[in-house]
Design a protein around this motif. Structure first.
Motif, PDB file in Angstrom:
ATOM      1  N   ALA A 416     -43.506 104.645  13.858  1.00 20.08           N
ATOM      2  CA  ALA A 416     -42.540 103.608  13.460  1.00 20.08           C
ATOM      3  C   ALA A 416     -41.712 104.065  12.262  1.00 20.08           C
ATOM      4  CB  ALA A 416     -43.276 102.310  13.136  1.00 20.08           C
ATOM      5  N   TYR A 417     -42.374 104.657  11.271  1.00 23.91           N
ATOM      6  CA  TYR A 417     -41.644 105.103  10.075  1.00 23.91           C
ATOM      7  C   TYR A 417     -40.690 106.249  10.407  1.00 23.91           C
ATOM      8  CZ  TYR A 417     -40.644 106.638   5.356  1.00 23.91           C
ATOM      9  OH  TYR A 417     -39.990 106.993   4.200  1.00 23.91           O
ATOM     10  N   LEU A 418     -41.131 107.144  11.270  1.00 23.64           N
ATOM     11  CA  LEU A 418     -40.274 108.264  11.682  1.00 23.64           C
ATOM     12  C   LEU A 418     -39.053 107.745  12.438  1.00 23.64           C
ATOM     13  CD1 LEU A 418     -40.071 111.360  11.712  1.00 23.64           C
ATOM     14  CD2 LEU A 418     -41.338 111.343  13.852  1.00 23.64           C
ATOM     15  N   ALA A 419     -39.269 106.786  13.345  1.00 25.10           N
ATOM     16  CA  ALA A 419     -38.157 106.209  14.108  1.00 25.10           C
ATOM     17  C   ALA A 419     -37.168 105.504  13.193  1.00 25.10           C
ATOM     18  CB  ALA A 419     -38.703 105.229  15.147  1.00 25.10           C
ATOM     19  N   LEU A 420     -37.676 104.812  12.181  1.00 23.75           N
ATOM     20  CA  LEU A 420     -36.797 104.100  11.249  1.00 23.75           C
ATOM     21  C   LEU A 420     -35.946 105.075  10.441  1.00 23.75           C
ATOM     22  CD1 LEU A 420     -36.169 101.193  10.451  1.00 23.75           C
ATOM     23  CD2 LEU A 420     -37.893 101.364   8.656  1.00 23.75           C
ATOM     24  N   ASN A 421     -36.507 106.227  10.103  1.00 27.26           N
ATOM     25  CA  ASN A 421     -35.748 107.247   9.384  1.00 27.26           C
ATOM     26  C   ASN A 421     -34.570 107.757  10.196  1.00 27.26           C
ATOM     27  OD1 ASN A 421     -36.776 108.824   6.666  1.00 27.26           O
ATOM     28  ND2 ASN A 421     -38.373 107.546   7.584  1.00 27.26           N
ATOM     29  N   TYR A 422     -34.769 107.901  11.497  1.00 24.37           N
ATOM     30  CA  TYR A 422     -33.727 108.467  12.360  1.00 24.37           C
ATOM     31  C   TYR A 422     -32.878 107.392  13.036  1.00 24.37           C
ATOM     32  CZ  TYR A 422     -35.142 113.294  11.790  1.00 24.37           C
ATOM     33  OH  TYR A 422     -35.387 114.539  11.246  1.00 24.37           O
ATOM     34  N   PHE A 423     -33.131 106.138  12.722  1.00 26.00           N
ATOM     35  CA  PHE A 423     -32.343 105.041  13.285  1.00 26.00           C
ATOM     36  C   PHE A 423     -30.926 105.014  12.706  1.00 26.00           C
ATOM     37  CE2 PHE A 423     -31.096 100.481  12.957  1.00 26.00           C
ATOM     38  CZ  PHE A 423     -30.896 100.256  14.305  1.00 26.00           C
ATOM     39  N   ASN A 424     -30.739 105.557  11.521  1.00 26.27           N
ATOM     40  CA  ASN A 424     -29.457 105.566  10.804  1.00 26.27           C
ATOM     41  C   ASN A 424     -29.012 104.134  10.506  1.00 26.27           C
ATOM     42  OD1 ASN A 424     -27.079 106.269   9.573  1.00 26.27           O
ATOM     43  ND2 ASN A 424     -26.419 107.669  11.194  1.00 26.27           N
ATOM     44  N   VAL A 425     -29.763 103.504   9.612  1.00 24.35           N
ATOM     45  CA  VAL A 425     -29.563 102.091   9.317  1.00 24.35           C
ATOM     46  C   VAL A 425     -28.197 101.812   8.692  1.00 24.35           C
ATOM     47  CG1 VAL A 425     -30.701 102.271   7.060  1.00 24.35           C
ATOM     48  CG2 VAL A 425     -30.629 100.070   8.236  1.00 24.35           C
ATOM     49  N   ASP A 426     -27.665 102.739   7.889  1.00 22.90           N
ATOM     50  CA  ASP A 426     -26.363 102.529   7.243  1.00 22.90           C
ATOM     51  C   ASP A 426     -25.249 102.428   8.280  1.00 22.90           C
ATOM     52  OD1 ASP A 426     -26.728 103.135   4.066  1.00 22.90           O
ATOM     53  OD2 ASP A 426     -28.130 104.269   5.279  1.00 22.90           O
ATOM     54  N   ALA A 427     -25.273 103.338   9.255  1.00 26.47           N
ATOM     55  CA  ALA A 427     -24.266 103.305  10.319  1.00 26.47           C
ATOM     56  C   ALA A 427     -24.392 102.017  11.134  1.00 26.47           C
ATOM     57  CB  ALA A 427     -24.425 104.523  11.228  1.00 26.47           C
ATOM     58  N   PHE A 428     -25.619 101.584  11.398  1.00 31.86           N
ATOM     59  CA  PHE A 428     -25.842 100.351  12.158  1.00 31.86           C
ATOM     60  C   PHE A 428     -25.283  99.139  11.421  1.00 31.86           C
ATOM     61  CE2 PHE A 428     -28.418  96.595  13.096  1.00 31.86           C
ATOM     62  CZ  PHE A 428     -28.368  96.562  14.481  1.00 31.86           C
ATOM     63  N   ILE A 429     -25.549  99.053  10.125  1.00 35.10           N
ATOM     64  CA  ILE A 429     -25.056  97.916   9.328  1.00 35.10           C
ATOM     65  C   ILE A 429     -23.538  97.894   9.301  1.00 35.10           C
ATOM     66  CG2 ILE A 429     -24.925  96.990   6.982  1.00 35.10           C
ATOM     67  CD1 ILE A 429     -27.819  97.953   6.590  1.00 35.10           C
ATOM     68  N   ALA A 430     -22.920  99.040   9.018  1.00 36.12           N
ATOM     69  CA  ALA A 430     -21.459  99.105   8.941  1.00 36.12           C
ATOM     70  C   ALA A 430     -20.834  98.782  10.297  1.00 36.12           C
ATOM     71  CB  ALA A 430     -21.028 100.502   8.488  1.00 36.12           C
ATOM     72  N   LYS A 431     -21.354  99.393  11.349  1.00 36.94           N
ATOM     73  CA  LYS A 431     -20.804  99.185  12.692  1.00 36.94           C
ATOM     74  C   LYS A 431     -20.848  97.723  13.097  1.00 36.94           C
ATOM     75  CE  LYS A 431     -21.631 100.553  17.514  1.00 36.94           C
ATOM     76  NZ  LYS A 431     -22.482 101.381  18.414  1.00 36.94           N
ATOM     77  N   ASN A 432     -21.982  97.057  12.909  1.00 38.25           N
ATOM     78  CA  ASN A 432     -22.138  95.674  13.361  1.00 38.25           C
ATOM     79  C   ASN A 432     -21.430  94.678  12.463  1.00 38.25           C
ATOM     80  OD1 ASN A 432     -24.160  95.423  15.801  1.00 38.25           O
ATOM     81  ND2 ASN A 432     -24.913  97.093  14.512  1.00 38.25           N
ATOM     82  N   ASN A 433     -21.371  94.942  11.172  1.00 40.92           N
ATOM     83  CA  ASN A 433     -20.617  94.043  10.288  1.00 40.92           C
ATOM     84  C   ASN A 433     -19.121  94.110  10.590  1.00 40.92           C
ATOM     85  OD1 ASN A 433     -22.717  92.881   8.891  1.00 40.92           O
ATOM     86  ND2 ASN A 433     -22.682  94.373   7.228  1.00 40.92           N
TER      87      ASN A 433
END
Length: 514
Positions: A416-433
Motif C-alpha cells: 500500500a505504501y509503495l503504491a501510494l508513492n507511485y500514485f503521483n498524488v500532486d498530479a492527481f490533485i491538480a488534474k481533478n481540481n
C-alpha cells in the motif's frame, strides 16, 4: 599465582587482538570507509535526487561483498524486500513530493535494517512476529554503536604489524610523509603569500586550477566521513559476528502474548456493540442509496452532513480494528460452541465496519465535490482502502486460527505504501481540481494551494494560464514564475530529479516577464 593469571590474561588479550587482523575484517573496514567517501560525494551540501538510489546500490554492494559468507539469498520476504527498497529510493529521482521525501527518509533505513538482519540470519524473531520490533530497535540503536571500538583496535593492530614487520611499503611511507607535511605546508604557504603578492597570485591560480579547497568544508567532511565510517563499520561488524545473547533476545523472551480474556465477557461486549452497529448500518444503507436526503434537517447540505460525520466514522473504524485484533489474540477458546458464536459476532463486526468505511468514502467524495481535493482528503481515501484490505484478511483470521495475521498486515502495508508513492498524488490533485473548475463555471479554484504543490503537478497547472479569469491567470503566473526561478538555479548532478527536469522543460516555454 595472581601474577601468572594476569600474565595469561594479557597474553590472551594480545592474541585476540592479533587475530583481529584478517582479510574479512579489513574488508569490513575498507567497505565502511568507501561508504563514507561516497556519502560525502553524493550528499554533502546537496539535496537528495539520483544520489539516493546510487548510495543505496553502493551500500548493497558493500553488504554483499563483506557479508558474502553470511548471506542466504532465497526467494523469501527478506530477499523480496529489495523491490520496495529500490523502488522507494528511486522516488527521490522520479518525484518531488516533500511529504514522501520526509517519510521515505525514515522508512527506507528501517526496511534496509530489516532486510540485512533477515538475509544474514541475524534476527532472533521471524519478521511476522511482533517481537521482531526488538530486532529492528537493536539494529537501529545498538548494532551501529556497540562495535565502534573494534574499528580503532583493528587500525591500531594493522599499524603495529606494519611497524613490527618492517615491511611498510615505499608508497605507504610517502603517503605518511605527505600527510605529516600538510600542516607545515599550509603555514609556510600562508606566510609566503602574505610576504609576496606575486607568489600569492600564483598560489591562488594553482589552488583554483586543481581543486577549490575550503578548509572549513574539508574539516566538516572529514568529521562526517569518520562518523559515517565508524557507524557503518559497527553495523557491518555486528552482522558478520553474530552474538549468542543480545538485547532483542533478552527483551523479547520476556514478552509473550497469552489468551487471558474470558470468552463470556467478550461475547457479551460483542453482542452489545454489534446491536448498535447493525442499527447504524441500516441507516447508512439509506444514506448510501440517497433516501437519507429526506431526513436531513432543513438547510443542511450533503457536503455539510458528510463533513460532520466523516472523521468520527474513521475513528470508530480504527477502534473496531483494534477490538477485532485484541479479541482474536487474547480471548480464550476453551468452549467450541462459544468460540463459534464469537467468530460469528466478529464477522458481524467486520461487516458493519466495512459499511462504515463505505459510508465514510461516500461522505468524503461528497465533500471533495463541494470543496475540491487536497493532500489530506486524498490520503484519507487511500487510508480507507488500506483499512478495508486489513479487514478482509482479519475476517480470514477469524475463521482460520492458523492464519498469520501480522504477516498479512505487513505485506499489505508495504504494498500500500509503495503504491501510494507511485500514485503521483500532486498530479492527481491538480488534474481533478482543474477539471472540477473547468466543468462548472460557478466553481472557484484555490490557486494558492496549487502553487504549493510539487513539480509533479506543473504539467496540469500550466493549463490554467488559458483561463478566462484574469485573477486566476495572474496568481498562477506568479507561482510559476517563482517555481521557474528555483528550477533554473545552479544544481549538481547528484540532485537530478526527473520531475524537476520535466517541469523545467515545460516552464522554459513560457515567458513570465520581470
Amino acid at each position: 599465582m595472581e601474577e601468572l593469571n594476569r600474565t595469561e590474561s594479557k597474553v590472551r588479550m594480545a592474541s585476540n587482538r592479533a587475530d583481529i587482523v584478517k582479510k574479512e575484517n579489513v574488508y569490513i573496514l575498507v567497505g565502511a570507509i568507501v561508504l563514507a567517501v561516497i556519502f560525502n560525494i553524493l550528499f554533502y551540501k546537496k539535496g537528495f535526487g539520483i544520489s539516493y538510489p546510487i548510495f543505496v546500490l553502493f551500500f548493497y554492494g558493500v553488504v554483499i561483498f563483506t557479508q558474502r559468507d553470511k548471506i542466504e539469498l532465497k526467494l523469501n520476504f527478506g530477499t523480496l524486500l529489495t523491490i520496495p527498497i529500490i523502488l522507494l529510493s528511486l522516488t527521490y529521482a522520479l518525484f518531488s513530493n516533500w511529504i514522501f521525501k520526509v517519510l521515505n527518509f525514515m522508512i527506507i533505513p528501517i526496511l534496509i535494517i530489516a532486510q540485512t538482519l533477515l538475509i544474514t540470519n541475524n534476527n532472533y524473531y521471524k519478521w511476522f512476529d511482533a517481537r521482531f520490533i526488538f530486532d529492528l530497535l537493536g539494529g537501529m540503536l545498538l548494532r551501529s554503536l556497540l562495535y565502534v571500538s573494534e574499528a580503532f583496535v583493528l587500525l591500531s593492530e594493522i599499524s603495529k604489524r606494519k611497524i613490527r614487520s618492517g615491511r611498510a611499503s615505499t608508497v605507504t611511507k610517502i603517503i605518511a610523509g605527505l600527510v605529516l607535511s600538510i600542516p607545515l605546508l599550509l603555514v609556510v604557504i600562508s606566510l609566503l603569500s602574505s610576504a609576496d603578492k606575486v607568489f600569492d597570485y600564483w598560489m591562488e591560480n594553482v589552488r583554483y586550477l586543481f581543486i577549490n579547497v575550503n578548509i572549513a568544508d574539508f574539516i566538516v567532511q572529514m568529521i562526517i566521513g569518520v562518523f559515517i565510517s565508524i557507524i557503518a563499520f559497527s553495523y557491518l561488524w555486528s552482522l558478520y559476528y553474530k552474538k549468542e545473547k543480545d538485547f532483542p533476545k533478552a527483551i523479547g523472551e520476556c514478552i509473550r502474548i497469552k489468551k487471558i480474556w474470558d470468552p463470556i465477557i467478550v461475547l457479551t461486549v460483542l453482542v452489545s456493540v454489534n446491536l448498535i452497529y447493525v442499527v447504524f448500518t441500516v441507516i447508512q444503507f439509506g444514506y448510501l442509496f440517497g433516501s437519507i436526503g429526506s431526513l436531513l434537517p432543513e438547510g443542511v447540505t450533503y457536503a455539510e452532513y458528510a463533513r460532520k460525520g466523516f472523521f468520527e466514522l474513521v475513528l470508530v473504524t480504527l477502534i473496531n480494528v483494534s477490538i477485532l485484533t485484541s479479541i482474536i489474540n487474547l480471548t480464550k477458546t476453551e468452549n467450541p460452541i462459544i468460540s463459534n458464536v464469537i467468530k460469528i459476532m466478529n464477522s458481524c463486526l467486520v461487516a458493519c465496519t466495512m459499511v462504515m468505511l463505505l459510508s465514510a468514502h461516500f461522505r468524503m467524495s461528497l465533500y471533495e465535490q463541494e470543496y475540491g481535493f487536497t493532500y489530506l482528503r486524498v490520503f484519507t481515501h487511500a487510508f480507507m482502502l488500506y483499512i478495508f484490505a486489513l479487514l478482509v484478511v482479519t475476517l480470514i483470521k477469524v475463521w482460520r486460527e492458523n492464519f498469520y495475521l501480522l504477516k498479512s498486515y505487513i505485506v499489505i502495508s508495504v504494498i500500500a505504501y509503495l503504491a501510494l508513492n507511485y500514485f503521483n498524488v500532486d498530479a492527481f490533485i491538480a488534474k481533478n481540481n482543474i477539471r472540477r473548475y473547468e466543468l462548472n463555471s460557478n466553481e472557484t479554484i484555490d490557486t494558492y494551494y496549487l502553487r504549493y504543490l510539487s513539480n509533479d503537478a506543473v504539467a496540469y497547472i500550466v493549463k490554467l494560464l488559458e483561463s478566462e479569469d484574469e485573477q486566476v491567470v495572474y496568481n498562477i503566473k506568479v507561482g510559476l514564475k517563482y517555481r521557474k526561478s528555483m528550477l533554473t538555479s545552479e544544481s549538481y548532478w547528484q540532485t537530478f530529479n526527473l520531475s524537476d527536469y520535466r517541469a523545467k522543460k515545460i516552464l522554459d516555454k513560457y515567458d513570465f516577464g520581470e
